[in-house]
Design an enzyme around this catalytic site. Structure first.
Site, PDB file in Angstrom:
ATOM      1  N   LYS A  40      35.207  76.304 116.327  1.00  0.00           N
ATOM      2  CA  LYS A  40      35.682  75.973 114.855  1.00  0.00           C
ATOM      3  C   LYS A  40      36.646  75.308 114.214  1.00  0.00           C
ATOM      4  CE  LYS A  40      32.623  77.596 112.876  1.00  0.00           C
ATOM      5  NZ  LYS A  40      31.432  77.014 112.900  1.00  0.00           N
TER       6      LYS A  40
ATOM      7  N   SER B 103      36.669  80.658 109.084  1.00  0.00           N
ATOM      8  CA  SER B 103      35.662  79.872 109.582  1.00  0.00           C
ATOM      9  C   SER B 103      34.751  80.635 110.778  1.00  0.00           C
ATOM     10  CB  SER B 103      35.792  78.644 110.009  1.00  0.00           C
ATOM     11  OG  SER B 103      35.027  77.838 110.754  1.00  0.00           O
TER      12      SER B 103
HETATM   13  P1  A3P Z   1      33.205  75.580 108.570  1.00  0.00           P
HETATM   14  O1  A3P Z   1      31.648  75.373 108.697  1.00  0.00           O
HETATM   15  O2  A3P Z   1      33.942  76.705 108.452  1.00  0.00           O
HETATM   16  O3  A3P Z   1      33.766  74.694 107.283  1.00  0.00           O
HETATM   17  P2  A3P Z   1      33.144  73.459 114.977  1.00  0.00           P
HETATM   18  O4  A3P Z   1      32.053  72.269 115.138  1.00  0.00           O
HETATM   19  O5  A3P Z   1      33.965  73.215 115.916  1.00  0.00           O
HETATM   20  O6  A3P Z   1      32.173  74.760 115.004  1.00  0.00           O
HETATM   21  O7  A3P Z   1      33.542  73.380 113.772  1.00  0.00           O
HETATM   22  C1  A3P Z   1      33.007  73.526 112.567  1.00  0.00           C
HETATM   23  C2  A3P Z   1      33.942  73.019 111.212  1.00  0.00           C
HETATM   24  O8  A3P Z   1      33.978  71.589 111.410  1.00  0.00           O
HETATM   25  C3  A3P Z   1      33.305  73.496 110.092  1.00  0.00           C
HETATM   26  O9  A3P Z   1      33.754  74.590 109.653  1.00  0.00           O
HETATM   27  C4  A3P Z   1      34.029  72.212 109.067  1.00  0.00           C
HETATM   28  O10 A3P Z   1      34.924  72.586 108.288  1.00  0.00           O
HETATM   29  C5  A3P Z   1      34.333  71.197 110.291  1.00  0.00           C
HETATM   30  N1  A3P Z   1      34.007  69.751 109.894  1.00  0.00           N
HETATM   31  C6  A3P Z   1      34.913  68.862 110.016  1.00  0.00           C
HETATM   32  N2  A3P Z   1      34.409  67.517 109.923  1.00  0.00           N
HETATM   33  C7  A3P Z   1      32.954  68.010 109.108  1.00  0.00           C
HETATM   34  C8  A3P Z   1      32.011  67.115 108.666  1.00  0.00           C
HETATM   35  N3  A3P Z   1      31.785  65.839 108.560  1.00  0.00           N
HETATM   36  N4  A3P Z   1      30.822  67.778 108.360  1.00  0.00           N
HETATM   37  C9  A3P Z   1      30.896  69.340 108.441  1.00  0.00           C
HETATM   38  N5  A3P Z   1      31.836  69.925 109.041  1.00  0.00           N
HETATM   39  C10 A3P Z   1      32.870  69.417 109.245  1.00  0.00           C
END
Ligand code: A3P
Length: 354
Positions: free
Chosen positions: A111, A202
Site C-alpha cells: 500500500k 489504506s
Molecule cells: P489507496 O488505494 O489507499 O489510495 P500499492 O500499489 O502498493 O497497493 O499502493 C496503492 C496506493 O498507491 C494507493 O492507495 C494510492 O494512494 C497510491 N497511488 C500512488 N500513485 C497512484 C496513482 N497514480 N493512481 C492510483 N493510486 C496511486
C-alpha cells in the site's frame, strides 16, 4: 491496384482507383505489367529489405538502446501491442531477447504505491517489468521451486534493459532479505514508503473491500485499531508500518546505497521528480517526461500516457478512505513517532510524516 489475368482473352484486366479499365493486346499488357511491377513489387522488396536489416541489427548487436526504442516505434506504428511489458511477457520470444533474473526489485511496502511506481517505471524504454507479483522470496512454497522457476516468470528483455519485479510482501518478510542477498548481493532495491498512519488506513481499506466483495463481515476501522481502550499494536496493518523494525533486517544484508527509498506521498502529488531519482539510482538515461503524466480529475490521481495510449491504475488503487476518528488518528501518530525518528536516523533522511 489489383491485377487479374483473363486467359481466354489473353489480355490483362486492371482495376485502378475509381474506374475499371479493360485493355487488350500485348503492348497494353507490357505497359501495365511494368506499371504493376513499379507500384507493387518494388515497395514489397523495399519493405522486405527494411525488415531484414532490422532483424540483422537485433541479432548482431545484442539489441542496444536504440533497437529497443526502434521496436517500440515499430510496435506503436503497426499497433500490435498496447503496452511494452505485455509484449515482453508474451510466450513468443522476440529476436535478441531472453528472460532475465531481475536486476532490481521493488520490495514494498504494501500500500505504499508499489503498483504506481512499477507502472510508471515501465514507461522507460530500458525497463521491463514482471506483470504479476511473484512472491518468490517470501513464500516458501514458491522459493522451493528454485531460481529457474523464478526466471521463467520474468518478461523477455534485451541485454541493455533492466528487469524489475515487485512483491510488496518482501519488505516485511523475515526471509526475503537473506534470500535476495543469496541470489545477488549487489542487487539494487527500491522501497516505496508513505506516511505510516495513512498506510495503515489504506491497508484496512483494501481488506475491507476484499471482504465486502467476498460477502464476509466487516468491522469499523476504530474497532480493529483500538482494543480495551488502547492501541491494538498487534494489528498486522500497524506492524507493517513499523518501518524501522523491517529496515533493520534489510540493513543486515544490504548497504544503504543499495536501497533507494521512494517517497510514496510525493509520488502521488508529483510523480516525475521521484521517477527521475529512480532513473539516476539505476544509472539509466532520463527518458520519463512530464508529458507521460496527466491528472485525471475523476480518479483524483495522475494517470499514464505512453505508447500512444492513456491509462489510469486499476480502480482498486486510489480508493476513498474511511473518515477516521481524530483521537484514534492522534494515537496512531504518537505511536509511530518514535519508530519514524529511528527510521530517519537509520536511512539518514527524514520524511514529511506525522
Ligand atoms: P489507496 O488505494 O489507499 O489510495 P500499492 O500499489 O502498493 O497497493 O499502493 C496503492 C496506493 O498507491 C494507493 O492507495 C494510492 O494512494 C497510491 N497511488 C500512488 N500513485 C497512484 C496513482 N497514480 N493512481 C492510483 N493510486 C496511486
Amino acid at each position: 491496384m489489383q491485377m487479374l489475368t483473363d486467359a481466354s482473352e489473353n489480355c490483362c484486366l486492371f482495376t485502378t482507383g475509381s474506374a475499371n479499365q479493360l485493355k487488350t493486346g500485348p503492348i497494353y499488357c507490357f505497359i501495365n505489367q511494368t506499371q504493376y511491377y513499379i507500384e507493387l513489387i518494388i515497395p514489397l522488396h523495399m519493405a522486405f529489405l527494411l525488415v531484414s536489416a532490422y532483424l540483422l541489427l537485433t541479432h548482431t548487436q545484442g539489441a542496444p538502446v536504440e533497437n529497443g526504442a526502434l521496436l517500440e516505434t515499430l510496435k506503436s506504428q503497426v499497433g500490435l501491442f498496447s503496452n511494452k511489458s505485455e509484449h515482453y511477457s508474451a510466450q513468443v520470444r522476440p529476436p535478441g531477447t531472453s528472460r532475465r533474473i531481475p536486476q532490481t526489485i521493488i520490495i514494498g511496502v504494501r500500500k505504499g504505491g508499489t503498483r504506481a511506481l512499477l507502472e510508471m517505471l515501465d514507461i522507460h524504454p530500458n525497463i521491463v517489468v514482471a506483470a504479476t507479483e511473484v512472491h518468490f522470496f517470501d513464500w516458501d512454497e514458491n522459493y522451493v521451486k528454485g531460481i529457474d522457476w523464478y526466471r521463467s516468470l520474468m518478461p523477455f528483455s534485451y541485454g541493455n534493459q533492466i528487469t524489475i519485479e515487485k512483491t510488496p510482501g518482501y519488505f516485511t518478510s523475515p526471509q526475503a532479505p537473506e534470500r535476495i542477498h543469496d541470489m545477488n548481493s549487489s542487487i539494487k532495491l527500491l522501497l516505496i514508503l508513505r506516511d505510516p498512519t495513512e498506510r495503515v488506513i489504506s491497508d484496512y481499506t483494501q481488506v475491507y473491500y476484499n471482504r465486502v466483495e467476498s460477502h464476509k463481515p466487516v468491522q469499523l476501522f476504530e474497532d480493529i485499531v483500538i482494543k480495551n481502550g488502547a492501541l491494538n499494536t498487534k494489528y498486522k496493518a500497524i506492524q507493517r508500518s513499523l518501518y524501522d523494525v523491517h529496515m533493520e533486517k534489510w540493513l543486515k544484508h544490504f548497504s544503504l546505497d543499495q536501497i533507494h527509498i521512494v517517497d510514496g506521498n510525493t509520488l502521488i502529488k508529483d510523480p516525475l521528480p521521484e521517477l527521475q531519482k529512480v532513473e539516476r539510482f539505476l544509472n539509466l538515461p532520463s527518458r520519463i517526461m512530464s508529458s507521460n503524466f496527466y491528472f485525471n480529475q475523476t480518479k483524483g490521481f495522475y494517470c499514464i500516457r505512453s505508447d500512444g495510449r492513456e491509462r489510469c491504475l486499476h480502480e482498486s488503487k486510489g480508493r476513498p478512505h474511511p473518515l477516521v476518528n481524530n483521537t484514534v488518528l492522534e494515537q496512531l501518530y504518537s505511536y509511530f513517532k518514535e519508530h519514524n525518528a529511528k527510521f530517519y536516523r537509520m536511512v539518514n533522511h527524514s520524511f514529511d510524516w506525522h
